[in-house]
Scaffold this motif. Sequence first.
Motif, PDB file in Angstrom:
ATOM      1  N   UNK A   1      78.898  39.460  40.772  1.00 29.50           N
ATOM      2  CA  UNK A   1      79.324  40.863  40.827  1.00 29.50           C
ATOM      3  C   UNK A   1      80.254  41.187  39.651  1.00 29.50           C
ATOM      4  N   UNK A   2      81.235  40.321  39.397  1.00 29.24           N
ATOM      5  CA  UNK A   2      82.132  40.524  38.248  1.00 29.24           C
ATOM      6  C   UNK A   2      81.333  40.615  36.958  1.00 29.24           C
ATOM      7  N   UNK A   3      80.393  39.704  36.798  1.00 28.23           N
ATOM      8  CA  UNK A   3      79.574  39.675  35.585  1.00 28.23           C
ATOM      9  C   UNK A   3      78.786  40.972  35.424  1.00 28.23           C
ATOM     10  N   UNK A   4      78.194  41.468  36.484  1.00 28.45           N
ATOM     11  CA  UNK A   4      77.437  42.717  36.442  1.00 28.45           C
ATOM     12  C   UNK A   4      78.340  43.881  36.042  1.00 28.45           C
ATOM     13  N   UNK A   5      79.548  43.918  36.584  1.00 30.68           N
ATOM     14  CA  UNK A   5      80.501  44.981  36.237  1.00 30.68           C
ATOM     15  C   UNK A   5      80.826  44.930  34.743  1.00 30.68           C
ATOM     16  N   UNK A   6      81.076  43.738  34.198  1.00 37.93           N
ATOM     17  CA  UNK A   6      81.389  43.604  32.773  1.00 37.93           C
ATOM     18  C   UNK A   6      80.208  44.034  31.904  1.00 37.93           C
ATOM     19  N   UNK A   7      78.996  43.649  32.305  1.00 43.71           N
ATOM     20  CA  UNK A   7      77.807  44.001  31.528  1.00 43.71           C
ATOM     21  C   UNK A   7      77.576  45.505  31.548  1.00 43.71           C
ATOM     22  N   UNK A   8      77.771  46.138  32.701  1.00 48.97           N
ATOM     23  CA  UNK A   8      77.644  47.602  32.785  1.00 48.97           C
ATOM     24  C   UNK A   8      78.637  48.280  31.842  1.00 48.97           C
ATOM     25  N   UNK A   9      79.883  47.805  31.844  1.00 49.54           N
ATOM     26  CA  UNK A   9      80.919  48.388  30.987  1.00 49.54           C
ATOM     27  C   UNK A   9      80.600  48.216  29.504  1.00 49.54           C
ATOM     28  N   UNK A  10      79.846  47.161  29.172  1.00 47.62           N
ATOM     29  CA  UNK A  10      79.461  46.911  27.779  1.00 47.62           C
ATOM     30  C   UNK A  10      78.214  47.685  27.371  1.00 47.62           C
ATOM     31  N   UNK A  11      77.638  48.442  28.316  1.00 46.26           N
ATOM     32  CA  UNK A  11      76.480  49.265  27.998  1.00 46.26           C
ATOM     33  C   UNK A  11      75.138  48.618  28.241  1.00 46.26           C
ATOM     34  N   UNK A  12      75.117  47.515  28.989  1.00 46.39           N
ATOM     35  CA  UNK A  12      73.856  46.836  29.299  1.00 46.39           C
ATOM     36  C   UNK A  12      73.108  47.650  30.355  1.00 46.39           C
ATOM     37  N   UNK A  13      71.869  47.989  30.053  1.00 46.02           N
ATOM     38  CA  UNK A  13      71.021  48.716  30.996  1.00 46.02           C
ATOM     39  C   UNK A  13      70.438  47.706  31.979  1.00 46.02           C
ATOM     40  N   UNK A  14      70.504  48.007  33.265  1.00 46.68           N
ATOM     41  CA  UNK A  14      69.996  47.149  34.330  1.00 46.68           C
ATOM     42  C   UNK A  14      70.563  45.726  34.219  1.00 46.68           C
ATOM     43  N   UNK A  15      71.891  45.588  34.324  1.00 48.52           N
ATOM     44  CA  UNK A  15      72.528  44.283  34.116  1.00 48.52           C
ATOM     45  C   UNK A  15      72.072  43.184  35.073  1.00 48.52           C
ATOM     46  N   UNK A  16      71.635  43.540  36.274  1.00 45.23           N
ATOM     47  CA  UNK A  16      71.172  42.509  37.213  1.00 45.23           C
ATOM     48  C   UNK A  16      69.947  41.774  36.673  1.00 45.23           C
ATOM     49  N   UNK A  17      69.105  42.468  35.925  1.00 45.92           N
ATOM     50  CA  UNK A  17      67.909  41.825  35.377  1.00 45.92           C
ATOM     51  C   UNK A  17      68.237  40.879  34.229  1.00 45.92           C
ATOM     52  N   UNK A  18      69.417  41.014  33.648  1.00 49.25           N
ATOM     53  CA  UNK A  18      69.824  40.193  32.509  1.00 49.25           C
ATOM     54  C   UNK A  18      70.270  38.796  32.953  1.00 49.25           C
ATOM     55  N   UNK A  19      70.783  38.676  34.181  1.00 51.63           N
ATOM     56  CA  UNK A  19      71.398  37.432  34.629  1.00 51.63           C
ATOM     57  C   UNK A  19      70.499  36.215  34.502  1.00 51.63           C
ATOM     58  N   UNK A  20      69.215  36.370  34.704  1.00 49.50           N
ATOM     59  CA  UNK A  20      68.291  35.235  34.641  1.00 49.50           C
ATOM     60  C   UNK A  20      67.346  35.308  33.449  1.00 49.50           C
ATOM     61  N   UNK A  21      67.721  36.070  32.430  1.00 47.12           N
ATOM     62  CA  UNK A  21      66.893  36.218  31.232  1.00 47.12           C
ATOM     63  C   UNK A  21      67.560  35.482  30.074  1.00 47.12           C
ATOM     64  N   UNK A  22      67.102  34.256  29.757  1.00 43.95           N
ATOM     65  CA  UNK A  22      67.743  33.468  28.696  1.00 43.95           C
ATOM     66  C   UNK A  22      67.622  34.092  27.307  1.00 43.95           C
ATOM     67  N   UNK A  23      66.752  35.068  27.150  1.00 51.21           N
ATOM     68  CA  UNK A  23      66.656  35.759  25.855  1.00 51.21           C
ATOM     69  C   UNK A  23      67.814  36.730  25.671  1.00 51.21           C
ATOM     70  N   UNK A  24      68.435  37.130  26.785  1.00 49.00           N
ATOM     71  CA  UNK A  24      69.500  38.136  26.719  1.00 49.00           C
ATOM     72  C   UNK A  24      70.870  37.615  27.117  1.00 49.00           C
TER      73      UNK A  24
END
Length: 81
Positions: free
Chosen positions: A36-59
Amino acid sequence: MEGALVVHRLSASGGRLVTLRRHGRERILGLAHSDHDLIVFLEAAGVVDPESVLDDPRRLEWRGGSAHKRSALGTGGLAWG
């Protein structure tokens, strides 16, 4: 948002430093203690759909341990550590 997102190894406090490298500069997004903390930080950094990023090693790169490694807390919650 373009850049290299990194979740670093667990710190002594049990949190994981989250950084973003963009345009040759590294920016600290925060110290995450949970997904949850990680998703909040990614949203604040402008990441679109941050939940999908968590398991994407390219991102997102997980360093010094497995992604989502958890241990039970005395309060019945879950956190990294």
